[in-house]
Design a protein around this motif. Structure first.
Motif, PDB file in Angstrom:
ATOM      1  N   HIS A   1       2.152  10.135  -2.158  1.00 48.11           N
ATOM      2  CA  HIS A   1       2.287   8.418  -1.786  1.00 48.11           C
ATOM      3  C   HIS A   1       1.422   7.152  -3.238  1.00 48.11           C
TER       4      HIS A   1
ATOM      5  N   LYS B   1       5.740   5.779  -1.047  1.00 52.07           N
ATOM      6  CA  LYS B   1       6.618   5.948  -0.020  1.00 52.07           C
ATOM      7  C   LYS B   1       7.848   6.823  -0.632  1.00 52.07           C
TER       8      LYS B   1
ATOM      9  N   HIS C   1      -6.200   3.926  -1.439  1.00 56.19           N
ATOM     10  CA  HIS C   1      -6.088   3.694   0.445  1.00 56.19           C
ATOM     11  C   HIS C   1      -6.114   4.448   1.329  1.00 56.19           C
ATOM     12  N   GLN C   2      -6.084   5.785   0.611  1.00 54.03           N
ATOM     13  CA  GLN C   2      -6.275   6.703   1.788  1.00 54.03           C
ATOM     14  C   GLN C   2      -7.368   6.972   1.143  1.00 54.03           C
TER      15      GLN C   2
ATOM     16  N   HIS D   1       0.979  -1.320   0.419  1.00 60.91           N
ATOM     17  CA  HIS D   1      -0.354  -0.095   0.307  1.00 60.91           C
ATOM     18  C   HIS D   1       1.026   1.472  -0.037  1.00 60.91           C
ATOM     19  N   ASP D   2       2.250   1.527   0.692  1.00 57.02           N
ATOM     20  CA  ASP D   2       2.635   2.566   0.961  1.00 57.02           C
ATOM     21  C   ASP D   2       3.735   2.608   0.259  1.00 57.02           C
TER      22      ASP D   2
HETATM   23 FE   LIG Z   1      -0.479   5.384   2.801  1.00 54.67          FE
END
Ligand SMILES: [Fe+2]
Length: 314
Positions: free
Chosen positions: A190, A165, A214-215, A161-162
């Motif tokens: 991100h 970043k 996801h955000q 998911h991240d």
């Molecule tokens: Fe995130």
């Protein structure tokens, strides 16, 4: 009429072996009897009085029929053997392909895992975060009736998911204090960074919904697209709950972790606004002990991985 004794003899002979050919000799032309004799296994019949030429023709015809039967059987047996051989070869190939596929899948998964662990190390607020949210997500997805292959896609999406970043500068990602306006703009990129990074990998395509969404928040106040309600993919709606839950129950430099019970209250409070109510309900049905168990399991796993790295680099 064919004698009863003749029929008896025919039956006895045919009972011994189906390979024998019997030509019946009948004194009277009686179609029913002749048909019955054939049904009982006679190859042909000759009516009396007969001449040798007639017998020769019947015998020849019978032998020819027998030859064809044998040929046909040999052909069939050959075919069966061939089919068996080919099936065995195909099975061996399929097993090999399956083995290779599993191997490939495993190395793919470990590569993803390594990439995500590297990310968790860089963003040191989130040690074990990715692994925990994977397990939490799977727990809720399973209780909501999601099965393979969707479950696998959700798992990969949660793990990655991240990943975007990686595109966020250290100065922002590791900033100890609060982010200013411009820094938030960078940080909020991100999900799109992650999506762009991975969208060409066909194997990951179904998992990208979580990376990109996801955000997002159920009431439309999230980012990057401000999606609302069911337009947010279910995997991402599930993920949103566990991501916040994990953030709340993890220590931060500026605050201690909340107890699980308190984090659950927060999820309940934001059900219908930040979170999908159906997902929040599924989350709240899971007993606190389960969350604790998952958290401890992941903690042990992360510790083992760290020990492995230390001994590897020593
Ligand atoms: Fe995130």
């Amino acid at each position: 009429m064919i004698l009863t004794a003749g029929i008896q003899l025919l039956k006895q002979l045919k009972a011994g072996t189906r390979e024998i050919d019997v030509v019946m000799v009948t004194g009277v032309i009686d179609t029913d009897t002749a048909v019955n004799a054939i049904r009982d296994g006679a190859s042909d019949y000759v009516t009396k009085p007969f001449n040798l030429e007639e017998v020769r023709i019947v015998v020849q015809r019978t032998l020819e029929k027998r030859r064809l039967i044998r040929e046909n059987r040999a052909y069939q047996e050959g075919l069966e053997l061939l089919v068996e051989d080919r099936t065995a070869a195909l099975r061996a190939t399929t097993d090999e392909v399956e083995r290779l596929y599993e191997e490939l899948q495993e190395s793919y998964e470990s590569t993803l895992q390594a990439m995500v662990t590297a990310l968790d190390f860089r963003d040191n607020e989130t040690q074990g975060h990715s692994l925990r949210v994977v397990e939490y997500t799977i727990r809720i997805a399973g209780s909501m009736g999601i099965v393979e292959p969707e479950l696998g896609w959700i798992r990969r999406g949660a793990l990655l998911h991240d990943v975007g970043k990686i595109g966020v500068p250290d100065a922002i990602l590791r900033k100890p204090g609060k982010l200013d306006g411009d820094e938030w703009i960078e940080m909020r990129k991100h999900p799109s960074h992650g999506y762009e990074m991975l969208r060409h990998i066909r194997f990951l395509a179904p998992a990208l919904e979580i990376v990109l969404c996801h955000q997002e928040r159920y009431d439309g106040s999230g980012y990057p697209r401000g999606l609302k309600g069911d337009t947010i993919p279910l995997g991402a709606r599930i993920f949103a709950v566990v991501d916040c839950f994990d953030a709340m129950t993890s220590d931060r430099p500026y605050r201690a972790a909340l107890p699980i019970e308190q984090a659950r209250d927060e999820v309940r409070k934001f059900s219908g606004t930040q979170f999908d109510p159906a997902v929040a309900a599924a989350f709240l049905e899971v007993p606190v002990e389960i969350w604790k168990e998952i958290r401890e399991d992941v903690h042990r796993k992360v510790a083992r991985m760290a020990a492995g790295r230390r001994s590897g680099s020593a």
